[in-house]
Design a protein around this motif. Structure first.
Motif, PDB file in Angstrom:
ATOM      1  N   HIS A  14      -0.194   3.922   7.520  1.00 20.20           N
ATOM      2  CA  HIS A  14       1.409   3.923   7.650  1.00 20.20           C
ATOM      3  C   HIS A  14       2.059   3.589   7.200  1.00 20.20           C
ATOM      4  O   HIS A  14       3.251   3.718   7.189  1.00 20.20           O
ATOM      5  N   LEU A  15       1.587   2.651   6.389  1.00 17.66           N
ATOM      6  CA  LEU A  15       3.136   1.794   5.612  1.00 17.66           C
ATOM      7  C   LEU A  15       3.407   2.354   4.137  1.00 17.66           C
ATOM      8  O   LEU A  15       1.911   2.624   3.237  1.00 17.66           O
ATOM      9  N   ASN A  16       4.700   2.876   3.854  1.00 15.47           N
ATOM     10  CA  ASN A  16       5.435   3.096   2.228  1.00 15.47           C
ATOM     11  C   ASN A  16       5.583   1.878   2.019  1.00 15.47           C
ATOM     12  O   ASN A  16       5.148   0.840   2.547  1.00 15.47           O
ATOM     13  N   GLU A  17       6.211   2.168   1.152  1.00 17.66           N
ATOM     14  CA  GLU A  17       6.242   0.428  -0.391  1.00 17.66           C
ATOM     15  C   GLU A  17       6.947  -0.193  -0.023  1.00 17.66           C
ATOM     16  O   GLU A  17       6.757  -1.471   0.401  1.00 17.66           O
ATOM     17  N   ASP A  18       8.285   0.883   0.820  1.00 21.15           N
ATOM     18  CA  ASP A  18       9.259  -0.462   1.339  1.00 21.15           C
ATOM     19  C   ASP A  18       8.739  -1.292   2.520  1.00 21.15           C
ATOM     20  O   ASP A  18       9.091  -2.100   2.829  1.00 21.15           O
ATOM     21  N   ASN A  19       7.732  -0.453   3.554  1.00 21.33           N
ATOM     22  CA  ASN A  19       7.371  -1.137   4.766  1.00 21.33           C
ATOM     23  C   ASN A  19       6.951  -1.881   4.227  1.00 21.33           C
ATOM     24  O   ASN A  19       6.342  -3.509   5.310  1.00 21.33           O
ATOM     25  N   GLY A  20       5.503  -2.666   3.028  1.00 17.54           N
ATOM     26  CA  GLY A  20       4.441  -2.977   3.312  1.00 17.54           C
ATOM     27  C   GLY A  20       5.247  -3.960   2.508  1.00 17.54           C
ATOM     28  O   GLY A  20       4.699  -5.469   2.881  1.00 17.54           O
ATOM     29  N   ARG A  21       6.443  -3.923   1.849  1.00 17.39           N
ATOM     30  CA  ARG A  21       7.227  -5.020   0.999  1.00 17.39           C
ATOM     31  C   ARG A  21       7.624  -5.914   2.520  1.00 17.39           C
ATOM     32  O   ARG A  21       7.369  -6.898   2.637  1.00 17.39           O
ATOM     33  N   LEU A  24       4.862  -7.462   4.171  1.00 16.89           N
ATOM     34  CA  LEU A  24       4.512  -8.931   3.372  1.00 16.89           C
ATOM     35  C   LEU A  24       5.575  -9.903   3.480  1.00 16.89           C
ATOM     36  O   LEU A  24       4.876 -11.677   3.766  1.00 16.89           O
ATOM     37  N   LEU A  25       6.811  -9.753   3.081  1.00 14.67           N
ATOM     38  CA  LEU A  25       7.316 -10.456   2.843  1.00 14.67           C
ATOM     39  C   LEU A  25       7.635 -11.232   4.203  1.00 14.67           C
ATOM     40  O   LEU A  25       7.950 -12.518   5.063  1.00 14.67           O
ATOM     41  N   ALA A  26       7.841 -10.702   6.008  1.00 19.27           N
ATOM     42  CA  ALA A  26       7.688 -11.777   7.186  1.00 19.27           C
ATOM     43  C   ALA A  26       6.667 -12.377   7.275  1.00 19.27           C
ATOM     44  O   ALA A  26       6.838 -13.381   7.489  1.00 19.27           O
ATOM     45  N   ILE A  29       7.321 -15.178   5.011  1.00 17.11           N
ATOM     46  CA  ILE A  29       7.867 -16.156   5.664  1.00 17.11           C
ATOM     47  C   ILE A  29       7.767 -17.398   6.477  1.00 17.11           C
ATOM     48  O   ILE A  29       7.675 -18.087   6.723  1.00 17.11           O
ATOM     49  N   ILE A  30       7.155 -16.655   7.749  1.00 22.18           N
ATOM     50  CA  ILE A  30       6.100 -17.712   8.659  1.00 22.18           C
ATOM     51  C   ILE A  30       5.138 -18.448   8.484  1.00 22.18           C
ATOM     52  O   ILE A  30       5.398 -19.236   8.918  1.00 22.18           O
ATOM     53  N   VAL A  31       4.680 -17.939   7.259  1.00 19.43           N
ATOM     54  CA  VAL A  31       3.243 -19.229   6.337  1.00 19.43           C
ATOM     55  C   VAL A  31       4.351 -20.231   5.946  1.00 19.43           C
ATOM     56  O   VAL A  31       4.119 -21.229   5.756  1.00 19.43           O
ATOM     57  N   TYR A  32       5.911 -20.322   5.435  1.00 22.05           N
ATOM     58  CA  TYR A  32       6.073 -20.894   4.833  1.00 22.05           C
ATOM     59  C   TYR A  32       7.148 -21.485   6.125  1.00 22.05           C
ATOM     60  O   TYR A  32       7.240 -22.260   5.507  1.00 22.05           O
ATOM     61  N   LEU A  33       8.024 -21.276   7.327  1.00 23.24           N
ATOM     62  CA  LEU A  33       7.645 -21.373   8.085  1.00 23.24           C
ATOM     63  C   LEU A  33       6.947 -22.789   9.215  1.00 23.24           C
ATOM     64  O   LEU A  33       7.130 -23.748   8.977  1.00 23.24           O
ATOM     65  N   LEU A  34       5.672 -22.600   9.100  1.00 25.76           N
ATOM     66  CA  LEU A  34       4.796 -23.135   9.413  1.00 25.76           C
ATOM     67  C   LEU A  34       4.538 -24.060   8.320  1.00 25.76           C
ATOM     68  O   LEU A  34       4.298 -25.747   8.692  1.00 25.76           O
ATOM     69  N   CYS A  35       4.611 -24.148   6.971  1.00 24.16           N
ATOM     70  CA  CYS A  35       3.807 -25.252   6.127  1.00 24.16           C
ATOM     71  C   CYS A  35       5.343 -25.708   6.144  1.00 24.16           C
ATOM     72  O   CYS A  35       4.736 -28.060   6.102  1.00 24.16           O
TER      73      CYS A  35
END
Length: 410
Positions: A14-21, A24-26, A29-35
């Motif tokens: 039940h994700l619309n485009e804005d919530n999906g974006r 995905l960004l969150a 960002i978590i992967v970016y912080l871990l790297c």
């Protein structure tokens, strides 16, 4: 009410485009912080361990040489750390809380740089800082947004004038187009976000190089350290390991402090604008990833692709096709047996049907061209959500429809 587009691959969630974006960004960002944590840990951790070893050896040698216990020595070092926090250094520094020092401090507060070299120690100062920073930071963010709006408008006017002059010199510009630099001198044209990002990036590099050329001889820093200080300061990170204008005296002190203030102001505004333009590019990448993910997880994607032609192509029978629940939206349109037979057999649509199906699209196009020629603002419709830039607040709201990649007409 603006329609909400759901991602085909996320219907079960039940994700619309804005919530999906957003999700995905969150995750990115978590992967970016871990790297980033892994990289910095691999680079800086060995140096930290070597520094701890050298410091422990220095403390032990000092304790044995002067017959001082490590407990007394650590107590003295804690007092010295408290003195450093109060602004006391072994070398002579400028006063922290005279008027010029306090002005430097409030500048770092409202700009959210926060070097940490100067901090209030009294209860009254800490309470006042809470309310002062609340209003000052909000006003500064508004100033940055207004600066972003004007710099985008200025770049659009300059780039539009250059493009218009190049087209006019080539003889391709229609004679009815006006010769002024108004916003609609070339109907439908908007600057690309990539060109704006390039210009802002070059401007930020130029300001940083000029500022570093000033900081290196005046502060005695290496040029690379000066560039590092410029990025940390202009991006409002503000670690505090390098802070300008802290010595008690400089040659041409007044001129240096004025130049330091204006370079910081221009650098922060330019980097803030650059970050917001880069966020548009990141949002485009997110839209592309969501589109690929929706096609990957949608089981009917391959079946639907058989009936989907080019982006602007019209499928045979799309005008009068009925749904399983009843009549289609265009139930009053003529639909004879010969036309219906051709549609069901998959033949090419006739010119008559093509003109009828394009009637609404032509009317909308004529309206948009008329509004562009007369300078009327276009309203945001539901179809503008195709590229994910229909709304937005703050900086995203300012850049909405000002760049080619955020335009409703894309």
């Amino acid at each position: 009410m603006m329609p909400v587009h759901r991602l085909q691959g996320c219907r079960s969630l039940h994700l619309n485009e804005d919530n999906g974006r957003f999700v995905l960004l969150a995750i990115l960002i978590i992967v970016y912080l871990l790297c980033g944590a892994a990289v910095f840990s691999a680079i800086e951790r060995p140096s930290e361990l070597r520094a701890h070893g050298r410091w422990n050896g220095t403390l032990l040698n000092f304790s044995e040489t002067f017959n001082i216990s490590l407990q007394d020595l650590n107590s003295f070092l804690r007092d010295y750390e408290a003195a450093i926090a109060a602004g006391i250094r072994a070398d002579a520094l400028r006063p922290r809380w005279d008027f010029t020092g306090a002005f430097y401090f409030v500048g770092t507060v409202v700009s959210t740089i926060g070097f940490g070299m100067t901090t209030p120690v009294t209860v009254a100062g800490k309470v006042f800082l809470i309310f002062y920073g609340l209003l000052g930071c909000a006003a500064t963010i508004l100033f940055f947004n207004l600066f972003l709006e004007r710099i985008i408008t200025l770049l659009a006017v300059v780039m539009k004038a250059v493009r218009e002059r190049r087209i006019r010199n080539s003889g391709l510009l229609p004679p009815g187009i006006r010769h002024d630099f108004s916003a609609y001198s070339i109907p439908g044209w908007k600057p690309s976000v990539y060109h704006v990002m390039l210009i802002l990036g070059l401007s930020a590099i130029t300001i940083s190089c000029c500022a570093s050329a000033m900081y290196s001889p005046v502060e005695g820093w290496a040029y690379l350290d000066s560039l590092y200080f410029c990025f940390v300061t202009f991006s409002t990170i503000g670690f505090g390991d390098f802070v300008s204008s802290q010595s008690s005296s400089y040659k041409y002190q007044s001129l240096y402090r004025v130049a330091n203030f204006f370079l910081m102001l221009m650098g922060v505004c330019c980097i803030y604008s650059l970050f917001n333009v880069i966020s548009i590019v990141i949002k485009q990448v997110l839209n592309w990833m969501l589109e690929k993910m929706s096609c990957l997880f949608c089981q009917r994607c391959n079946k639907a692709s058989i009936f989907l032609g080019r982006r602007n192509a019209i499928r045979p029978g799309s005008k009068c096709r009925k749904s399983r629940f009843g009549k289609s939206r265009d139930s009053d349109a003529p639909c004879d047996s010969d036309t219906e037979g051709r549609r069901l057999s998959g033949e090419m649509i006739s010119m008559k049907d093509l003109a009828a199906s394009n009637k609404v699209s032509l009317a909308i196009m004529q309206k948009q061209l008329s509004e562009s020629a007369n300078g009327y603002p276009r309203t945001v419709c539901g179809s503008s959500r195709h590229n994910g830039f229909s709304g937005g607040v703050g900086a995203l709201g300012i850049m909405n429809n000002r760049l080619a990649e955020t335009s409703n007409s894309r």
